[in-house]
Design an enzyme around this catalytic site. Structure first.
Site, mmCIF file in Angstrom:
data_model
loop_
_atom_site.group_PDB
_atom_site.id
_atom_site.type_symbol
_atom_site.label_atom_id
_atom_site.label_comp_id
_atom_site.label_asym_id
_atom_site.label_seq_id
_atom_site.Cartn_x
_atom_site.Cartn_y
_atom_site.Cartn_z
ATOM 1 C CE LYS A 1 14.530 0.349 7.865
ATOM 2 N NZ LYS A 1 13.961 1.677 8.186
ATOM 3 C CB SER B 1 11.225 2.492 5.494
ATOM 4 O OG SER B 1 12.018 2.861 6.607
ATOM 5 C CB SER C 1 10.681 4.273 9.122
ATOM 6 O OG SER C 1 10.394 4.685 7.817
HETATM 7 N N1 GLN Z 1 7.337 7.345 5.323
HETATM 8 C C1 GLN Z 1 8.315 8.354 5.539
HETATM 9 C C2 GLN Z 1 9.132 8.551 4.281
HETATM 10 O O1 GLN Z 1 8.853 7.899 3.347
HETATM 11 C C3 GLN Z 1 9.207 7.994 6.697
HETATM 12 C C4 GLN Z 1 10.307 7.069 6.354
HETATM 13 C C5 GLN Z 1 11.217 6.831 7.504
HETATM 14 O O2 GLN Z 1 10.899 7.150 8.639
HETATM 15 N N2 GLN Z 1 12.386 6.288 7.208
HETATM 16 O O3 GLN Z 1 10.029 9.331 4.244
#
Ligand code: GLN
Length: 489
Positions: free
Chosen positions: A89, A164, A188
């Site tokens: 990632k 994400s 994420s």
């Molecule tokens: N969807 C969550 C956010 O937007 C989690 C994102 C993440 O875990 N990086 O913050």
């Protein structure tokens, strides 16, 4: 080709297991260099449709593959991930490779070092294919916040892969890597894994080094693996976990052999099913799939009982206060001076900061910086940030009390299956609310695994989240293996 619609088709293809690939390389029946070449071929074929990889590290990958092949030719013992193609990632840094975090503001930044997790993968023989698309600074649940365009879900390219780490999940689902790394701050890793039908791991906070992870919310950020099956995910975690002197929050606790642990039967484990995770807002098809998974665990000899986690309803606001507050501090360093993008049109230093940040950050990142700055500002700090920290503590204690009675907790990973691109982009709050089942474990610092657990009638994957106490990864893997073995459709 020209007459076909651009996104038609299903891109799902299961990679071969790490055990099988490693054996073939060790026996000289396959070459790591050929394997890497075949992965690059697949990436070149389908990346234009799925938008998973942002950059490829071919030279580094081929050098590593040749090293593995030379070891195999000499009959040297091969490390755990010898020749296994892995994607990273793009919030983890790789020496010399572009690091974007899905943001325009990092354009042109080539970090001079490797993240600890990247270095550990390579030391274990993994072949690092390249950097993978994600929401900008890991902020999002759909991968639609990347400055480099959305990733599409290999199961149905009209749908999001989740976020994400959507690219990391999609890469494994479409066999564009055997396994990948992602990061999880509020879901994420788990949510995209569930949307794409693969396994994703949230390690305990501190279990895996964050050195070289571009920070979002430092008290919440975790690095973890994606793989097509539980055992492979466990193998990767074993490689990347463990103390790192470069991360002061990393745990000195010894690392278990997660793959071997995951082989142990789940029979006799006590599993809790929290009522709050099966309430209003849960898609009925997701519920039905998870119930099948729970039945399979009962049939496998687990003891299942209802539990209650009554503070769950406070988790989303608590998370979005703490995560944004930490993000506003972490993202202050991107100022046009030290990294990446600098606006060309500025007469003064102040203007240069302002323009660089205005042009470099996307809308969601700006929204989070504003929210976080507000929550931390004098006069509001006690009302919001301090309160959120207090609720966080209560949530963590509630989980620890539950783990005195059960070995693991079973929930849906997401209340809904993968949604259509564009469906939630106009309503950030609806997007945030869908994180309800994942942000709790993030706040509590506990660990978990999401494992494929059936699908909706339309064929969209459903994931079951298996949560365990701090450093209880082995238990979560055992339960996930039992769900996987049940082969729920
Ligand atoms: N969807 C969550 C956010 O937007 C989690 C994102 C993440 O875990 N990086 O913050």
């Amino acid at each position: 080709m020209a007459s076909e619609t651009k996104h038609a088709g299903n891109f799902v293809e299961k990679p071969r297991t790490i055990v099988a690939l490693r054996e073939e390389i060790a026996a000289g029946r396959a070459k790591a260099a050929d394997l890497a070449a075949s992965y690059y071929q697949r990436i070149e074929q389908i990346n234009p449709q799925l938008n998973v990889y942002l950059s490829l590290s071919k030279e580094r990958a081929l050098e590593q593959a040749q090293r593995v092949d030379a070891m195999a030719a000499k009959g040297d013992p091969l490390p755990a991930l010898a020749g296994i193609p892995v994607g990273i990632k793009d919030v983890l840094v790789m020496k010399g490779a572009p690091a974007t975090a899905g943001s325009k503001i990092l354009q042109g930044y080539h970090p001079p070092y490797d993240a600890t997790t990247v270095a550990r993968l390579e030391a274990a023989g993994a072949v690092l294919l390249g950097k993978i698309n994600c929401d900008e600074f890991a902020m999002g649940s759909s991968n639609e916040n990347s400055a480099y365009g959305p990733v599409r879900n290999p199961v149905d390219p009209e749908r999001v892969p989740g976020g994400s780490s959507g690219g990391s999940a999609a890469a494994v689902a479409a066999n564009m890597a055997v396994a990948t790394l992602g990061s999880d701050t509020g879901g994420s890793i788990r949510q995209p894994a569930s949307f794409c039908g693969v396994v994703g791991v949230l390690p305990t906070y501190g279990r895996v080094s964050r050195y070289g992870l571009i920070a979002f919310g430092s008290s919440l950020d975790r690095v973890g693996p994606f793989a097509a099956n539980v055992r492979d995910a466990a193998t990767l975690l074993h490689v990347i976990a463990g103390h790192d002197a470069k991360d002061a929050t990393s745990s000195p606790a010894p690392v278990e052999d997660y793959a071997a642990e995951s082989d142990k039967p789940a029979a006799g484990l006590r599993l809790g099913v929290p009522a709050e995770y099966f309430a209003e807002g849960l898609d009925p098809e997701v519920r039905a799939a998870i119930e099948k998974g729970i039945d399979a665990l009962k049939a496998a000899g687990c003891e299942v009982k209802p539990i209650s986690l009554p503070h769950t309803k406070y988790a989303v606001p608590t998370y979005y206060l703490i995560a944004t507050a930490e993000a506003s501090a972490n993202l202050a360093r991107f100022d046009g001076v030290r990294y990446g993008y600098r606006s060309p049109q500025s007469a003064t230093l102040a203007e240069m900061y302002r323009h660089s940040r205005d042009e470099g950050f996307g809308a969601e990142v700006k929204r989070r910086i504003l929210l976080g700055t507000y929550a931390l500002s004098a006069g509001y700090y006690d009302a919001y940030y301090r309160k959120a920290q207090q609720v966080r503590r209560i949530l963590a204690e509630e989980f620890l009390r539950a783990f005195a009675e059960v070995d693991a907790i079973l929930t849906p990973t997401s209340p809904v299956p993968a949604f259509k691109l564009g469906e939630k982009t106009d309503d950030p709050l609806a997007m945030y609310l869908a994180d309800i089942y994942t942000v709790t474990a993030s706040l509590a610092g506990i660990c978990g695994v999401t494992v494929p657990c059936g699908a909706t009638a339309a064929g969209l994957p459903v994931g079951m989240q298996v949560l365990a106490r701090p450093l209880g990864e082995s238990t979560a893997f055992r339960v996930a293996r039992a769900v996987e073995a049940a082969g729920i459709r």
